[in-house]
Write a protein that holds these residues in place. Structure first.
Motif, PDB file in Angstrom:
ATOM      1  N   THR A   1      88.918  64.249 -17.376  1.00  0.00           N
ATOM      2  CA  THR A   1      89.414  64.133 -15.797  1.00  0.00           C
ATOM      3  C   THR A   1      90.615  63.395 -15.446  1.00  0.00           C
ATOM      4  OG1 THR A   1      87.717  62.558 -15.133  1.00  0.00           O
ATOM      5  CG2 THR A   1      86.884  64.826 -15.289  1.00  0.00           C
TER       6      THR A   1
ATOM      7  N   PRO B   1      91.845  63.458  -7.477  1.00  0.00           N
ATOM      8  CA  PRO B   1      90.044  63.166  -7.234  1.00  0.00           C
ATOM      9  C   PRO B   1      89.201  64.179  -6.870  1.00  0.00           C
ATOM     10  CG  PRO B   1      91.592  61.623  -5.980  1.00  0.00           C
ATOM     11  CD  PRO B   1      92.416  62.724  -6.628  1.00  0.00           C
ATOM     12  N   GLN B   2      89.765  65.166  -6.185  1.00  0.00           N
ATOM     13  CA  GLN B   2      88.851  66.254  -5.627  1.00  0.00           C
ATOM     14  C   GLN B   2      88.654  67.209  -6.967  1.00  0.00           C
ATOM     15  OE1 GLN B   2      90.182  68.578  -2.510  1.00  0.00           O
ATOM     16  NE2 GLN B   2      88.682  70.203  -2.737  1.00  0.00           N
TER      17      GLN B   2
ATOM     18  N   GLU C   1      86.502  65.315  -9.542  1.00  0.00           N
ATOM     19  CA  GLU C   1      84.777  65.558  -9.139  1.00  0.00           C
ATOM     20  C   GLU C   1      84.102  66.638  -9.381  1.00  0.00           C
ATOM     21  OE1 GLU C   1      80.933  64.633  -8.064  1.00  0.00           O
ATOM     22  OE2 GLU C   1      82.626  63.121  -8.287  1.00  0.00           O
TER      23      GLU C   1
ATOM     24  N   GLN D   1      82.622  56.573 -13.846  1.00  0.00           N
ATOM     25  CA  GLN D   1      82.191  57.423 -14.789  1.00  0.00           C
ATOM     26  C   GLN D   1      80.761  57.161 -15.674  1.00  0.00           C
ATOM     27  OE1 GLN D   1      84.874  60.167 -16.346  1.00  0.00           O
ATOM     28  NE2 GLN D   1      86.026  60.419 -14.476  1.00  0.00           N
TER      29      GLN D   1
ATOM     30  N   ARG E   1      77.836  56.717 -14.028  1.00  0.00           N
ATOM     31  CA  ARG E   1      77.079  57.621 -13.632  1.00  0.00           C
ATOM     32  C   ARG E   1      76.655  58.751 -14.542  1.00  0.00           C
ATOM     33  NH1 ARG E   1      80.568  62.028 -10.161  1.00  0.00           N
ATOM     34  NH2 ARG E   1      79.534  63.931 -10.454  1.00  0.00           N
TER      35      ARG E   1
END
Length: 276
Positions: A182, A187-188, A191, A217, A220
């Motif tokens: 990524t 950013p969009q 995600e 990340q 998460r």
């Protein structure tokens, strides 16, 4: 009987430009064991060895020493194309791993033949397979199932990376490698691709090894985090320590490593001035 290990990396060592002023000891005795379905995230500064580790698993790099085993099969000296049937990979650049001039359908059809010596596009893209591809693309929720004849190179970065993730997993690999997948996205889009990654990995129960620069990340995703530095694994967070892990803690540990490097550089400079 004990469950077979999905991935074993044993004492991996590799040096680039050995014996020259540009010598880099990329891997210095790296060990890693992953059980089936494990999701390991690898963090590190540039040059820490994380990409070399991923390349050694993928077959892009044949290590000077050590072993790589996938479900007990020693693949250490297998070239990348031979491992393609076992290992799926998503690169940082959304165009890597795809044929930009081929359509979405053609790229995905070829992906279904990953690991074949001579993939045949005409045989791969049958009517039934096209319908199956459309169904899988529909799951992305991006409306691309209505654009299967669009060249993949004309899509946005987020769309391409979502499709690349689908290509890497359309024939469930034994190991999935995510190579900062990524980092090149806005950013969009990042995600969106992360959410798709979590969904695909969980749904297919994939054994996943992911390299990232993002501490958010690392916190998460996955069930384990490795921190690499100078070709070694210097920290290993798993179990309760992984569940409690916060980005601030990782940042503190990176600062400790950075300070150690500054001290080492200062000591080396002092010794050079004194003795050379």
């Amino acid at each position: 009987m004990a469950e077979q290990r999905a991935l074993e990396v044993v004492d991996l060592r590799h040096t680039f430009n050995e014996g020259t002023v540009h010598e880099v000891r990329a891997l210095r005795g790296v060990d890693l064991v992953m059980e089936p379905g494990a999701f390991v995230v690898v963090l590190g500064f540039n040059g820490s060895g994380k990409s070399s580790l991923l390349n050694a698993v993928a077959g892009t790099l044949i290590p000077a020493q050590g072993a790589v085993r996938v479900y007990g099969e020693d693949v250490t000296h297998w070239p990348e194309h031979r491992r393609a049937g076992l290992v799926g990979r998503v690169f940082q650049d959304p165009l890597l791993g795809t044929a930009p001039r081929l359509t979405i359908a053609e790229n995905l059809a070829l992906a279904t033949q990953r690991g074949h010596s001579w993939p045949d596009l005409r045989r791969a893209l049958t009517r039934s397979r096209r319908e199956a591809i459309a169904a899988r693309v529909r799951e992305l929720g991006m409306g691309l199932e209505d654009r299967l004849d669009t060249p993949i190179g004309s899509l946005s970065g987020g769309q391409r990376q979502a499709l690349t993730l689908l290509m890497a997993t359309i024939v469930s690999p034994r190991i999935l490698l995510l190579d900062e997948h990524t980092a090149a996205l806005d950013p969009q889009s990042a995600e969106l691709v992360l959410a798709l990654t979590e969904s695909v990995v969980q749904k297919l129960e994939l054994t996943t090894l992911m390299v990232t620069h993002s501490m958010a990340q690392a916190v998460r995703l996955g069930d384990r985090v490795l921190m690499m530095h100078r070709g070694k694994v210097v920290r290993d967070y798993r179990g309760a320590s992984k569940r409690r892990l916060r980005a601030e803690e990782l940042l503190d540990h990176f600062d400790e490593l950075r300070n150690e490097d500054l001290l080492d550089a200062s000591a080396a400079g002092m010794l050079e001035r004194m003795y050379l």
